[in-house]
Design an enzyme around this catalytic site. Structure first.
Site, PDB file in Angstrom:
ATOM      1  N   ARG A   1       0.821  -1.207   0.000  1.00 44.51           N
ATOM      2  CA  ARG A   1       0.000   0.000   0.000  1.00 44.51           C
ATOM      3  C   ARG A   1       0.861   1.265   0.000  1.00 44.51           C
ATOM      4  O   ARG A   1       2.018   1.233   0.380  1.00 44.51           O
ATOM      5  CB  ARG A   1      -0.913   0.006   1.237  1.00 44.51           C
ATOM      6  CG  ARG A   1      -1.995  -1.059   1.242  1.00 44.51           C
ATOM      7  CD  ARG A   1      -2.819  -0.999   2.517  1.00 44.51           C
ATOM      8  NE  ARG A   1      -2.036  -1.407   3.686  1.00 44.51           N
ATOM      9  CZ  ARG A   1      -1.506  -0.585   4.569  1.00 44.51           C
ATOM     10  NH1 ARG A   1      -1.625   0.726   4.426  1.00 44.51           N
ATOM     11  NH2 ARG A   1      -0.819  -1.038   5.604  1.00 44.51           N
TER      12      ARG A   1
ATOM     13  N   LYS B   1      -3.182 -12.568  11.836  1.00 39.15           N
ATOM     14  CA  LYS B   1      -4.644 -12.566  11.781  1.00 39.15           C
ATOM     15  C   LYS B   1      -5.191 -13.689  10.915  1.00 39.15           C
ATOM     16  O   LYS B   1      -6.079 -14.427  11.314  1.00 39.15           O
ATOM     17  CB  LYS B   1      -5.168 -11.237  11.224  1.00 39.15           C
ATOM     18  CG  LYS B   1      -5.034 -10.047  12.113  1.00 39.15           C
ATOM     19  CD  LYS B   1      -5.909  -8.882  11.671  1.00 39.15           C
ATOM     20  CE  LYS B   1      -5.958  -8.648  10.180  1.00 39.15           C
ATOM     21  NZ  LYS B   1      -4.648  -8.365   9.565  1.00 39.15           N
ATOM     22  N   THR B   2      -4.663 -13.796   9.707  1.00 41.79           N
ATOM     23  CA  THR B   2      -5.161 -14.805   8.776  1.00 41.79           C
ATOM     24  C   THR B   2      -4.767 -16.207   9.216  1.00 41.79           C
ATOM     25  O   THR B   2      -5.585 -17.116   9.264  1.00 41.79           O
ATOM     26  CB  THR B   2      -4.640 -14.523   7.357  1.00 41.79           C
ATOM     27  OG1 THR B   2      -5.099 -13.240   6.929  1.00 41.79           O
ATOM     28  CG2 THR B   2      -5.122 -15.577   6.380  1.00 41.79           C
TER      29      THR B   2
ATOM     30  N   SER C   1      -1.012  -6.309   9.331  1.00 40.25           N
ATOM     31  CA  SER C   1      -0.510  -7.304   8.396  1.00 40.25           C
ATOM     32  C   SER C   1       0.753  -7.972   8.940  1.00 40.25           C
ATOM     33  O   SER C   1       1.647  -7.305   9.451  1.00 40.25           O
ATOM     34  CB  SER C   1      -0.200  -6.633   7.057  1.00 40.25           C
ATOM     35  OG  SER C   1       0.422  -7.524   6.182  1.00 40.25           O
TER      36      SER C   1
ATOM     37  N   ARG D   1       1.361 -12.418  -1.775  1.00 40.41           N
ATOM     38  CA  ARG D   1      -0.016 -12.578  -1.304  1.00 40.41           C
ATOM     39  C   ARG D   1      -0.804 -13.576  -2.137  1.00 40.41           C
ATOM     40  O   ARG D   1      -0.504 -13.819  -3.302  1.00 40.41           O
ATOM     41  CB  ARG D   1      -0.749 -11.229  -1.383  1.00 40.41           C
ATOM     42  CG  ARG D   1      -0.201 -10.154  -0.477  1.00 40.41           C
ATOM     43  CD  ARG D   1      -0.838 -10.198   0.872  1.00 40.41           C
ATOM     44  NE  ARG D   1      -0.408  -9.105   1.737  1.00 40.41           N
ATOM     45  CZ  ARG D   1      -1.011  -8.789   2.873  1.00 40.41           C
ATOM     46  NH1 ARG D   1      -2.072  -9.467   3.266  1.00 40.41           N
ATOM     47  NH2 ARG D   1      -0.557  -7.800   3.625  1.00 40.41           N
TER      48      ARG D   1
ATOM     49  N   ASP E   1      -9.924 -10.585   8.015  1.00 43.46           N
ATOM     50  CA  ASP E   1      -9.285  -9.257   8.022  1.00 43.46           C
ATOM     51  C   ASP E   1     -10.150  -8.104   8.516  1.00 43.46           C
ATOM     52  O   ASP E   1      -9.649  -7.230   9.214  1.00 43.46           O
ATOM     53  CB  ASP E   1      -8.785  -8.937   6.613  1.00 43.46           C
ATOM     54  CG  ASP E   1      -7.810  -7.762   6.585  1.00 43.46           C
ATOM     55  OD1 ASP E   1      -6.967  -7.669   7.490  1.00 43.46           O
ATOM     56  OD2 ASP E   1      -7.895  -6.945   5.655  1.00 43.46           O
TER      57      ASP E   1
ATOM     58  N   LYS F   1      -8.982  -2.043   0.768  1.00 41.87           N
ATOM     59  CA  LYS F   1      -8.817  -1.157   1.920  1.00 41.87           C
ATOM     60  C   LYS F   1      -9.624   0.135   1.768  1.00 41.87           C
ATOM     61  O   LYS F   1      -9.952   0.781   2.765  1.00 41.87           O
ATOM     62  CB  LYS F   1      -7.337  -0.839   2.128  1.00 41.87           C
ATOM     63  CG  LYS F   1      -6.526  -2.028   2.655  1.00 41.87           C
ATOM     64  CD  LYS F   1      -7.121  -2.604   3.946  1.00 41.87           C
ATOM     65  CE  LYS F   1      -6.256  -3.720   4.514  1.00 41.87           C
ATOM     66  NZ  LYS F   1      -6.916  -4.398   5.662  1.00 41.87           N
TER      67      LYS F   1
ATOM     68  N   HIS G   1     -10.323  -3.946  12.341  1.00 39.26           N
ATOM     69  CA  HIS G   1      -9.290  -4.591  11.545  1.00 39.26           C
ATOM     70  C   HIS G   1      -8.908  -5.869  12.275  1.00 39.26           C
ATOM     71  O   HIS G   1      -7.953  -5.903  13.050  1.00 39.26           O
ATOM     72  CB  HIS G   1      -8.083  -3.664  11.394  1.00 39.26           C
ATOM     73  CG  HIS G   1      -7.069  -4.150  10.412  1.00 39.26           C
ATOM     74  ND1 HIS G   1      -5.730  -3.864  10.526  1.00 39.26           N
ATOM     75  CD2 HIS G   1      -7.192  -4.890   9.287  1.00 39.26           C
ATOM     76  CE1 HIS G   1      -5.081  -4.411   9.515  1.00 39.26           C
ATOM     77  NE2 HIS G   1      -5.943  -5.036   8.761  1.00 39.26           N
TER      78      HIS G   1
END
Length: 532
Positions: free
Chosen positions: A56, A237-238, A233, A318, A252, A196, A215
């Protein structure tokens, strides 16, 4: 399938070569490969390269400052455009589109019909159209017939912003007009900007409806207990929410409404660097399926088998895939009120314990602080992990002041008696470059004990540097890992490093002290031992 009464002309497009509406995976693959946008990987995924933007570009995101946003947006955290600057940008996007072939997807942001936003996404790349189709929620054919967009995103990587004409920082632009509900993205091939932008939009609107945008990832246990996993990130989390013993709600972005938790998305966006079938079998399996989009993953030239150990392009490789590619994913994207909240941090200093029990005040302190490490590649220019504080674990996506989200969360935690935990998925035995990453098996063991309720019955000690409660022993976990001090060879360096991090917490929190209650301010880390 689409609503023919609401076409491209309603947005202002004219002179387009063609528009492809709501295409499914096969034709999007064909367009992407024919145009040289991507290549087919072994197993069936579509593999694309995002060019110079491998993450990003948060400093290039701007919000229109007008009557709606002037007093409601946290301008210390968000760049501003005037309505006139945005209008010039919009007109130049319209002009840029003339003669082009576009791809359009009509999708939902939000699994709860009461709070979802109908989103239309125009892209110039077929693979971007597949990406956002994977990540958001797909309406049924019947719903598409009557679909009227509330939010429109235009994603043109080939558009270059003019610094003087548009009032921006670089040729890359992510511009949001909340009044008109338009997002314009240009100058970047990084597809994550689209998803996002939807998150940022929901972060602006939902708090006014008493819905907490978060988030976080979320899953449900066999007994219906919901767990939330906050984190930036690369914090897990994932990975940690993809637990074969629990049902995945999402990886997410979620909302916490009066009725319970709901996913904002219909897909997952997982980091794949060092991904293995042994450590993360559910996620690994998605990378070898038709419909998955791989970003910046290096393929072996002859076989096109993905090499997930190759970070030569970026550490931020990703995979984007529909939620139903995970075998135990929720079909509704919804759950009840959480029983546990996990705040994930990747401590690059290696001085925080692998898990700690937080009081309500401590939970608010650490939520507002949002301490973690920026993992390599997540943002352009970040090569090595860097210690950072990202308030609410979501600073780049917060249009409102953190105190608004913090107050909402605290009210919900109190109303539903939620247990809160801080989990370090970062380093142990030394800081980054010296120690090692916390073993994922250790993290999973500790989380399992927290989520099944058994960890609450453990004996706890008060951490001498951070003040929160840390279990003294947990079955299946080597005891010394629960005492970070014991994992370091150089004890004096540990002490100095821990004190430095405590000071960083204090320095960071000064900007929020006037916005929180006294008990939250008192929950700050406090060194309880004399300096060595």
């Amino acid at each position: 399938m689409r609503n023919g009464a609401v076409g491209t002309d309603k947005f202002g497009f004219d002179g387009l070569e063609a528009v492809h509406w709501n295409l499914a995976e096969p034709p999007l693959y064909e367009f992407a490969i024919r145009a040289g946008e991507a290549e087919l990987a072994y197993g069936g995924a579509l593999c694309a390269d995002t060019g110079v933007h491998t993450g990003r570009s948060p400093k290039d995101k701007f919000i229109v400052r007008d009557a709606l946003t002037d007093k409601t947006v946290w301008w210390d955290n968000n760049g501003a455009l005037t309505p006139d600057q945005f209008q010039r940008l919009y007109q130049d996007f319209i002009a840029h589109a003339r003669g082009k072939t576009l791809f359009a997807q009509d999708l939902y942001g939000g699994a709860d019909p009461a709070y979802r936003i109908k989103t239309r996404v125009y892209t110039e790349f077929a693979w971007h159209s597949l990406f956002i189709r994977d990540l958001l929620i797909r309406p049924s054919a019947a719903e598409l017939k009557h679909f009227v967009p509330e939010l429109t995103i235009v994603d043109f990587p080939s558009f270059k912003a003019d610094l003087n004409r548009h009032g921006v920082r670089t040729e890359t632009i992510i511009a949001i007009d909340f009044s008109r509900k338009i997002v314009l993205i240009g100058g970047t091939n990084y597809a994550g900007e689209m998803k996002k932008s939807v998150f940022t939009t929901l972060n602006f609107y939902l708090p006014t409806e008493s819905v907490m945008p978060m988030h976080c990832s979320a899953n449900i246990g066999p007994k219906g207990d919901v767990a939330l996993f906050f984190g930036l990130s690369g914090t897990g989390k994932t990975t940690l929410s993809a637990d074969p013993s629990r049902t995945l709600i999402g990886d997410d972005e979620h909302g916490w409404a009066p009725q319970g938790v709901f996913n904002f998305e219909g897909g997952c966006y997982a980091k794949t660097i060092k991904l293995s079938a042994e450590a993360e079998p559910e996620i690994y399996a998605t990378t070898h399926r038709f419909g998955t989009v791989l970003e910046n993953v290096i393929l072996y030239p002859e076989t096109r088998i993905p090499d997930f150990d190759d970070g030569s392009k970026t550490e931020n490789t990703r995979a984007a895939y529909p939620l139903d590619f995970i075998p135990n994913a929720s079909k509704t994207g919804r759950g009840g009120h959480p029983k546990n909240i996990i705040m994930l941090t990747a401590d690059a200093f290696g001085v925080m314990p692998p898990i700690a029990k937080l009081t309500s005040a401590e939970a608010m302190y650490h939520f507002i602080s949002g301490y973690t490490a920026k993992v390599a590649g997540t943002e352009k220019g970040v090569v090595d992990p860097q210690a950072t504080f990202s308030t609410c674990f979501a600073a780049p996506f917060l249009p409102r002041h953190p105190s608004e989200y913090g107050s909402l969360l605290r009210e919900l935690i109190a109303a539903h008696g939620v247990d809160c935990w801080l989990v370090n998925t970062g380093w142990t035995g030394g800081k980054f470059g010296v120690g090692r990453r916390m073993p994922i098996k250790v993290t999973r063991t500790l989380l399992a004990a927290a989520l099944d309720g058994s960890l609450k019955n453990a004996s706890f000690r008060t951490d001498p540097y951070f003040g929160f409660s840390v279990p003294t022993s947990v079955p299946g976990v080597e005891p010394h890992l629960l005492y970070p001090f014991k994992t370091w060879k150089d004890k004096a360096e540990f002490d100095q490093t821990a004190r430095r991090l405590v000071r960083m917490f204090h320095d960071n929190f000064t900007r929020f002290e006037g916005h929180v209650d006294a008990d939250v301010r008192a929950a700050a880390p406090e060194v309880r031992i004399a300096a060595e």
